[in-house]
Every structure is written in C-alpha cells, then in structure tokens.
Write a protein that holds these residues in place. Structure first.
Motif, PDB file in Angstrom:
ATOM      1  N   GLU A 298       0.864  -1.190   0.000  1.00  0.00           N
ATOM      2  CA  GLU A 298       0.000   0.000   0.000  1.00  0.00           C
ATOM      3  C   GLU A 298       0.894   1.232   0.000  1.00  0.00           C
ATOM      4  O   GLU A 298       1.716   1.419   0.904  1.00  0.00           O
ATOM      5  N   ALA A 299       0.759   2.063  -0.992  1.00  0.00           N
ATOM      6  CA  ALA A 299       1.654   3.204  -1.155  1.00  0.00           C
ATOM      7  C   ALA A 299       1.625   4.133   0.058  1.00  0.00           C
ATOM      8  O   ALA A 299       2.675   4.585   0.532  1.00  0.00           O
TER       9      ALA A 299
ATOM     10  N   HIS B 155      -0.773  11.348  -2.575  1.00  0.00           N
ATOM     11  CA  HIS B 155      -0.916  11.405  -4.024  1.00  0.00           C
ATOM     12  C   HIS B 155      -1.706  12.664  -4.380  1.00  0.00           C
ATOM     13  O   HIS B 155      -2.716  12.971  -3.726  1.00  0.00           O
TER      14      HIS B 155
ATOM     15  N   ARG C 143      -4.975   2.646  -6.442  1.00  0.00           N
ATOM     16  CA  ARG C 143      -4.194   2.498  -5.218  1.00  0.00           C
ATOM     17  C   ARG C 143      -4.928   1.658  -4.173  1.00  0.00           C
ATOM     18  O   ARG C 143      -4.301   1.090  -3.275  1.00  0.00           O
TER      19      ARG C 143
END
Length: 541
Positions: free
Chosen positions: A20-21, A500, A535
């Motif tokens: 998971e970013a 993001h 995402r």
C-alpha cells in the motif's frame, strides 16, 4: 446443470496486505524505512487464507469462562480456541506488543505501528497486544517495577498460562479501570486499596470492564489513603497461588468477540503501587495515550480492509453487462472510501512518528502529539462505522452474509470510538489540553502551517479553525465540531504535503471545499479518481 456458479468473487487471499503506497511511503517518511522487509513479511502472512481462517475461527468460537474446576476449586480461567493462540503467537513474535520499547533504532514505534496496522486478520487479539505495549510508559513511573517487568513485557515470545509472572519467559499486560458507577469518570471509582506492612496493598472492589483477563499483570486504579492511585496487580502471586481476582462473567459484546472482556471482583487482591498515591490518573494516562494511538491505528486498518475488500469485489463482479469497478457511480463510492482510508493511514503514521520522537525527548513532538492524537482519536474512529457500512454495501447482499467477513468488520467498527474515551470524552480532552497546555495548540497549528500556500481551500479552513477558538463561551457545546475541523485540516495538510495529488485534491475539494454530500460516493465531477481507485485495489497473485 441448474447450479452453475459464475459471476462470483474469489476470496481476497494470496496478496501482500502491506503493499500500500500510503503505508510504505509513510513508513519511510517517519523514519522506519529499515522495517519495510519486516512489514512486508507480516503483510504476506496476513494475506494468506490460513491467517484469515485463524481470524474467522477465533470469532466463531469465542472464549469461555471456567470459574471452578470439577472438584469445586476456584480457577478463574478463560479457554480460547487454538486459532486465538496462533494469532497471538504471530503478533507477539513480530513485536507488536512491546518490542519498540527495547529497540534502539529511530522509528521503532513507527515500525511497530505499521505492523499493528498490517496484521488485520482479527481485531480482538489486538486488545492484549495493545495494552501490553501501552503498559510500559506507565510502569516506568516506578523504576523498580519497570526493571523487573519491562524486559518480560517486551520479549517477543508468547507464553500463555497462569504462573508467577517473574517465572515466565514473557508477559502480557492488561488494564482494569472502569467501574459500573463511573465509566470514563474514573475519579468516581470506589475500589479501595489498603497499604500493608510489607509495602503491598490489598484491593477490594468491582471492575465493570477488564478486557483480556488472562493477561499476566494488570494496571488498575483504586482509592488509597492518599487518593486515586495506580497499581500493578498480578493474576498469580509469587508463591504460585492465585491472586483473588474473581472473574464474575464475560461480557456479551456486539463485536470483538474473539477477545474476552470480563467483570472482576478484587477480594483482598495483592497489588504493588505504581507512581505516587493520589496520582493514579496522571500515571495511567501514559497507558491510555498509547492505547488511544492504537485505536487510531486500528480504525485506519479497518478502513483499509473495508475499501480493499470492496474494490476487489467490484473488480471481479459484473452487473448490467460490465464490471462494477467500471461503472461511474461505483467508482465514485470506491474513490470516496479510498480517500477516507488514505487520510486515516497517513495521519496514523504521522502520530506514530510523533510518538517515536516524543519517547526520544522531543518537546515539540510531544506537544503536537498531545492534541493531534486527541483530535484523530475522535474523528478517525468516528468515521470508521460509516466507512464500514458503505464498504459492506458495495458487496450488496453478499456483504450482509457472514461468509464475506464484512459483518464482522462492521460489528468491530464502533469499538475504537468507545474504547479509551468515547467521542465526547475525546472532544473535551482536546479542549482541556488547549486550556492547560496552550503549547499543544501552537504546536498543532505549526504542523498544519507547513502546507501553507499549497491549497487555497486548506488555507481558508485553517483560518476558520483558528477563529473557532475565539468564542470560549460556547466552545464546550461546540467541542465535536472543533475536533472535526482540527482533524480535517491535519489530514488535509498531511495529504497535500505527502499524499498522491489526486487524493489530496479530492480530499480538499470535498472535506474542506463543501462540494460533498452526506454519504460516501458523492464526489463532484472533474476529480481524477482513476489513480485513487487503482491504489485501493489489491494486487492478488
């Protein structure tokens, strides 16, 4: 021939839960990039069918209280399904319970938070894990007790069973504060503590909520001659006899069913004082603040599980001739859920970083954490139930069936808002902090000011939030709105700086810009939701 199965969604298994970013970026940003391999190892295990089955079984077969043996002797034991012990073994051996306290590396508490967040297969066993982690700073108020117990509380071994604590290879700790007449008002507690010639105390009273009663030691509050005081209470005495902590019954709870929560009577129970007499609240608050951090982590983790489950379902399920994930309104819902999840994850990692730096002596981080944790405990935990309900609805009728796992997630979602201070308590606590420790408010606004000029909507929201403190005559009545606004500007500031761009823009447009409805899935047109949904969609091997 009449029962061909098609258009059903495969189980969400065989993936790395930690992939998971927002989680991994935050792990590095907050000083614990060295732990990525450990987090990923745990994430791969959490994504297996085996681990998920442990979580299911532990909840399908909740703990059972055995007050007496077959001969009539009082034993006060709680039996758990073997799956519970598997879950506990993984959590403890991976250091989720207390290893951060003995790990000298910068970011140790961030690494621990990331692993606690990642190991989301069952929420119930997180309770004793969290309380053990939180007990250490409170116990340090009595260095002689900390010297004896802290190494055992931090050791990455799971040693279940009732034996004298100092003879075991490792320990788990619980807390026992709430009484039936007081709830959050612990100063109304009536349990008494009588000092003894040998330096111990004898406790007499009744505790309304004692979770994880099979822990080895408990921190509890009782009225000593000098006032409300914190005590360390073992389940088993040094001579091997049971300390008279009578387990009266286990609570029949909405969720968190794998974890035993009990009513306990102290019948001249032996206890050792932690900290000074009359300073019990100040002592135990060290533990409470740590468990409040875990409430935020747990809520963020639950949101992530909800949105990834919903996104996986939408990716594999078709309706009206095309996959759900390609349909505009479902994309709106999924993106909105993902935005809320990423905001919570980013915030919890910032608070874990502040915790780590606070433990290492940073006064500015301590001040920021004091207020940032209070507002996040209020808001993120309050958002989880609505988030869980919407994620469940993404699965339609399948989501309402136990096999999907979503009903268990939904039942779990109200707990973190209640535990360690319900919404009103958290909101009033932040007001108390700004009044008694004005540097906390200054540190909070210094933090959000780091985003100044990046987004006009955020700049305006920060100004309005500052102005909300001007009218003190109604501020207690408005405490929830104040807490919400503080939480939103903190989340927006973190996303603008570190998230993001599509997530940050959508968050500011909706949560701050006013272009948002009352339910998830009401994002305005024109937002770039494609990367947001991507995402949130798990990559299954």
């Amino acid at each position: 021939m009449t029962h061909e199965v098609f258009n059903q969604v495969p189980p969400l298994a065989g993936h790395d839960v930690s992939d998971e970013a927002a989680l991994l970026d935050g792990l590095h940003r907050e000083g614990a990039g060295w732990a990525e391999a450990e987090v990923r190892e745990l994430g791969r295990l959490a994504g297996t069918e085996r681990a998920q089955e442990w979580g299911r079984l532990a909840n399908e077969h909740p703990p059972v209280l055995r007050t007496h043996d077959r001969c009539g002797h009082r034993i006060d034991e709680v039996e758990f399904h073997p799956a519970w012990h598997e879950l506990m073994t993984v959590a403890v051996t991976h250091g989720l319970h207390g290893s951060a306290w003995t790990d000298p590396r910068e970011g140790a508490h961030v690494a621990r938070a990331a692993k606690f967040y990642t190991w989301r297969v069952d929420a119930g066993h997180g309770c004793p894990v969290s309380m053990t982690y939180a007990a250490v700073p409170a116990l340090r108020q009595s260095p002689e007790l900390a010297a004896l117990y802290e190494p055992l509380l931090a050791r990455p071994e799971y040693d279940f069973g009732l034996r004298p604590p100092l003879t075991k290879t490792a320990l788990l700790a619980g807390m026992s504060m709430t009484e039936k007449q007081g709830g959050s008002d612990v100063r109304a507690n009536t349990t008494t503590a009588a000092p003894q010639p040998d330096g111990t105390y004898r406790l007499v009273g009744h505790k309304w909520f004692t979770s994880a009663p099979m822990c080895d030691v408990f921190l509890t509050l009782a009225q000593a001659p000098g006032g409300l005081t914190c005590f360390l209470v073992p389940r088993v005495l040094p001579d091997g006899g049971l300390n008279p902590l009578r387990l009266m019954r286990l609570k029949d709870k909405l969720g968190n069913r794998s974890n035993a929560s009990s009513e306990v009577e102290y019948d001249e129970a032996v206890a050792w004082r932690v900290g000074d007499e009359g300073r019990g609240v100040r002592t135990i608050i060290e533990m409470v603040n740590m468990t409040r951090l875990d409430c935020v982590i747990g809520a963020a983790s639950g949101m992530r599980l909800g949105v990834t489950t919903a996104a996986s379902h939408a990716a594999h399920r078709s309706a009206f001739g095309r996959p759900l994930i390609d349909q505009p309104l479902m994309r709106n819902v999924l993106a909105d859920l993902a935005i809320e999840s990423e905001a919570a994850t980013t915030t919890m990692l910032r608070l874990a970083g502040a915790t780590d730096r606070s433990v290492r002596g940073s006064e500015s981080e301590t001040a920021f954490k004091r207020l940032g944790l209070a507002v996040s405990k209020y808001w993120i935990c309050k958002r989880w139930p609505a988030h869980a309900a919407e994620a469940l609805e993404c699965l339609g009728g399948n989501g309402y069936v136990e096999d999907s796992g979503m009903p268990r997630l939904f039942r779990e979602s109200p707990l973190n808002s209640i535990w360690e201070g319900s919404g009103n308590v958290a909101a009033l606590d932040l007001l108390r902090a700004t009044l008694r420790e004005p540097q906390t408010l200054e540190a909070f606004f210094d933090e959000v000011a780091l985003s100044q000029g990046a987004d006009k909507r955020l700049d305006a929201a920060i100004r309005e939030t500052k102005e909300s403190f001007a009218d003190t005559s109604t501020i207690e009545y408005r405490a929830r709105r104040v807490a919400e606004n503080l939480a939103l500007v903190l989340q927006a500031s973190l996303l603008v700086r570190h998230g993001h761009p599509a997530v940050a823009d959508a968050f500011c447009a909706t949560r701050l810009g006013g272009d948002w409805g009352g339910a998830f899935g009401t994002l305005p047109p024109g937002l770039d939701v494609a990367p947001i949904i991507d995402r949130a969609t798990p990559k299954v091997a």
